[in-house]
Design a protein around this motif. Structure first.
Motif, mmCIF file in Angstrom:
data_model
loop_
_atom_site.group_PDB
_atom_site.id
_atom_site.type_symbol
_atom_site.label_atom_id
_atom_site.label_comp_id
_atom_site.label_asym_id
_atom_site.label_seq_id
_atom_site.Cartn_x
_atom_site.Cartn_y
_atom_site.Cartn_z
ATOM 1 N N THR A 1 0.838 -1.198 0.000
ATOM 2 C CA THR A 1 0.000 0.000 0.000
ATOM 3 C C THR A 1 0.877 1.254 0.000
ATOM 4 O O THR A 1 1.894 1.315 0.680
ATOM 5 C CB THR A 1 -0.904 0.015 1.253
ATOM 6 O OG1 THR A 1 -1.689 -1.179 1.272
ATOM 7 C CG2 THR A 1 -1.827 1.226 1.238
ATOM 8 N N ILE A 2 0.471 2.238 -0.809
ATOM 9 C CA ILE A 2 1.191 3.514 -0.817
ATOM 10 C C ILE A 2 0.890 4.258 0.486
ATOM 11 O O ILE A 2 -0.267 4.377 0.895
ATOM 12 C CB ILE A 2 0.765 4.370 -2.024
ATOM 13 C CG1 ILE A 2 1.140 3.667 -3.326
ATOM 14 C CG2 ILE A 2 1.424 5.751 -1.974
ATOM 15 C CD1 ILE A 2 0.664 4.378 -4.566
ATOM 16 N N LYS A 3 1.928 4.760 1.145
ATOM 17 C CA LYS A 3 1.766 5.465 2.412
ATOM 18 C C LYS A 3 1.915 6.972 2.219
ATOM 19 O O LYS A 3 2.519 7.420 1.248
ATOM 20 C CB LYS A 3 2.809 4.964 3.422
ATOM 21 C CG LYS A 3 2.683 3.476 3.735
ATOM 22 C CD LYS A 3 3.785 3.020 4.673
ATOM 23 C CE LYS A 3 3.685 1.525 4.958
ATOM 24 N NZ LYS A 3 4.780 1.052 5.826
ATOM 25 N N MET A 4 1.365 7.720 3.179
ATOM 26 C CA MET A 4 1.442 9.187 3.114
ATOM 27 C C MET A 4 2.887 9.663 3.058
ATOM 28 O O MET A 4 3.225 10.619 2.360
ATOM 29 C CB MET A 4 0.731 9.802 4.321
ATOM 30 C CG MET A 4 -0.782 9.632 4.317
ATOM 31 S SD MET A 4 -1.618 10.594 3.036
ATOM 32 C CE MET A 4 -1.504 12.235 3.742
ATOM 33 N N ASP A 5 3.753 8.978 3.786
ATOM 34 C CA ASP A 5 5.177 9.356 3.805
ATOM 35 C C ASP A 5 5.825 9.193 2.431
ATOM 36 O O ASP A 5 6.796 9.884 2.115
ATOM 37 C CB ASP A 5 5.939 8.503 4.831
ATOM 38 C CG ASP A 5 5.567 8.885 6.263
ATOM 39 O OD1 ASP A 5 5.034 9.995 6.448
ATOM 40 O OD2 ASP A 5 5.804 8.067 7.168
ATOM 41 N N ASP A 6 5.289 8.255 1.624
ATOM 42 C CA ASP A 6 5.836 8.038 0.280
ATOM 43 C C ASP A 6 5.561 9.233 -0.640
ATOM 44 O O ASP A 6 6.280 9.456 -1.613
ATOM 45 C CB ASP A 6 5.213 6.779 -0.351
ATOM 46 C CG ASP A 6 5.543 5.524 0.439
ATOM 47 O OD1 ASP A 6 6.599 5.517 1.103
ATOM 48 O OD2 ASP A 6 4.751 4.569 0.392
ATOM 49 N N LEU A 7 4.502 9.996 -0.312
ATOM 50 C CA LEU A 7 4.086 11.112 -1.175
ATOM 51 C C LEU A 7 4.408 12.476 -0.572
ATOM 52 O O LEU A 7 4.333 13.490 -1.269
ATOM 53 C CB LEU A 7 2.573 11.026 -1.436
ATOM 54 C CG LEU A 7 2.043 9.674 -1.964
ATOM 55 C CD1 LEU A 7 0.533 9.739 -2.132
ATOM 56 C CD2 LEU A 7 2.699 9.306 -3.278
ATOM 57 N N LYS A 8 4.770 12.505 0.683
ATOM 58 C CA LYS A 8 4.997 13.766 1.396
ATOM 59 C C LYS A 8 6.140 14.567 0.764
ATOM 60 O O LYS A 8 7.233 14.048 0.520
ATOM 61 C CB LYS A 8 5.321 13.472 2.860
ATOM 62 C CG LYS A 8 5.309 14.704 3.743
ATOM 63 C CD LYS A 8 5.506 14.313 5.202
ATOM 64 C CE LYS A 8 5.478 15.536 6.114
ATOM 65 N NZ LYS A 8 5.668 15.162 7.529
ATOM 66 N N GLY A 9 5.872 15.847 0.495
ATOM 67 C CA GLY A 9 6.903 16.745 -0.034
ATOM 68 C C GLY A 9 7.214 16.568 -1.505
ATOM 69 O O GLY A 9 8.124 17.213 -2.031
#
Length: 279
Positions: A44-52
């Motif tokens: 699953t894609i995590k928020m941290d993977d997309l942050k910034g």
């Protein structure tokens, strides 16, 4: 990645930019995307993977995470949950338009003759034939230097043109023979995936992502894909898969090995090292 997704990344990034203009829209989309359940065999894609990350970087993460089989469905679902229906429709249209362009590009690169161009050519040559009959002269069809196959038209041609056609037909036969020969593996030497069939059946644990990539590469039909997926265990899936793999040529086996390595790096590296040690 086995397949080049540059076009998909570009299209997705262009549409994500519309969302990333607003901080609230960005947060809603990324949250909904990360809450979606990942397909079996994927993380699953995590928020941290997309942050910034900017729109292009986010597009790369999504497509690399879910590959060409699942990313479109997941993005469309996240856009729907975020009430971005217009962007969702525009993205779908852009992807369909890009998909239609691909076969035309492939045909252009392979030297195939466009139907409209063929008709125009025949119309022009017919006109030349009529003029030739009136004047009593011979007309030779003009053959473009970058065409791989001469067009067949009903005009008077010289012996040289006929010879050119016969030569082209012979070259085509030679190409077919060479392609057929190339598919045969070298005698006395088995490909790695064939030689290590039993070991691969035991050690490969991420089978579903492998099947997805094989489908994307058109190495499996939909029927074969569905048949394999119905098997209850990874080992049974691999056994079923090898029933199809054994008929593949060296190039397809190379692709299969790269896909296996992509999703099961550690076991493939271990098997390759054991092969080197034996040598």
């Amino acid at each position: 990645m086995v397949k080049d997704y540059k076009s998909d990344i570009r299209i997705l990034a262009e549409h994500l930019k519309l969302i990333y203009k607003s901080e609230d829209s960005t947060e809603a989309f990324t949250k909904n995307l990360c809450e979606l359940k990942a397909p079996r065999g994927y993380n699953t894609i995590k928020m941290d993977d997309l942050k910034g990350k900017n729109a292009k970087e986010v597009a790369e993460v999504i497509i690399e995470s879910y590959t060409g089989i699942y990313w479109k469905a997941k993005v469309m679902e996240a856009l729907k949950m975020s009430n971005k229906n217009q962007i969702r429709l525009n993205l779908k249209k852009a992807l369909n338009a890009d998909k239609k362009k691909a076969p035309n590009k492939a045909k252009a690169g392979s030297g195939e003759v466009n139907v409209a161009d063929q008709k125009n050519f025949e119309a022009g040559e017919s006109s030349k034939t009529l003029k030739s009959q009136k004047s009593g002269g011979d007309v030779k069809p003009k053959i473009e230097s970058d065409s791989t196959e001469p067009s067949i038209v009903k005009v008077q041609v010289s012996g040289e043109a006929v010879g050119h056609k016969q030569k082209t037909e012979e070259e085509k036969e030679e190409n077919v023979k060479s392609k057929t020969t190339r598919k045969q593996p070298p005698r006395g030497k088995k490909h790695f995936v064939i030689e290590k069939r039993n070991s691969l059946i035991k050690v490969i644990t991420h089978v579903d992502p492998v099947l997805d990539d094989l489908m994307e590469e058109k190495l499996l039909t939909q029927e074969q894909y569905d048949t394999i997926r119905k098997k209850s265990t990874n080992q049974n899936k691999m056994r079923e898969l090898f029933d199809y793999v054994r008929s593949w040529g060296p190039k397809d086996l190379d692709k299969f090995q790269r896909i296996l390595r992509k999703h099961n790096l550690a076991p493939i590296k271990n098997l390759l090292e054991k092969c080197k040690q034996k040598k």
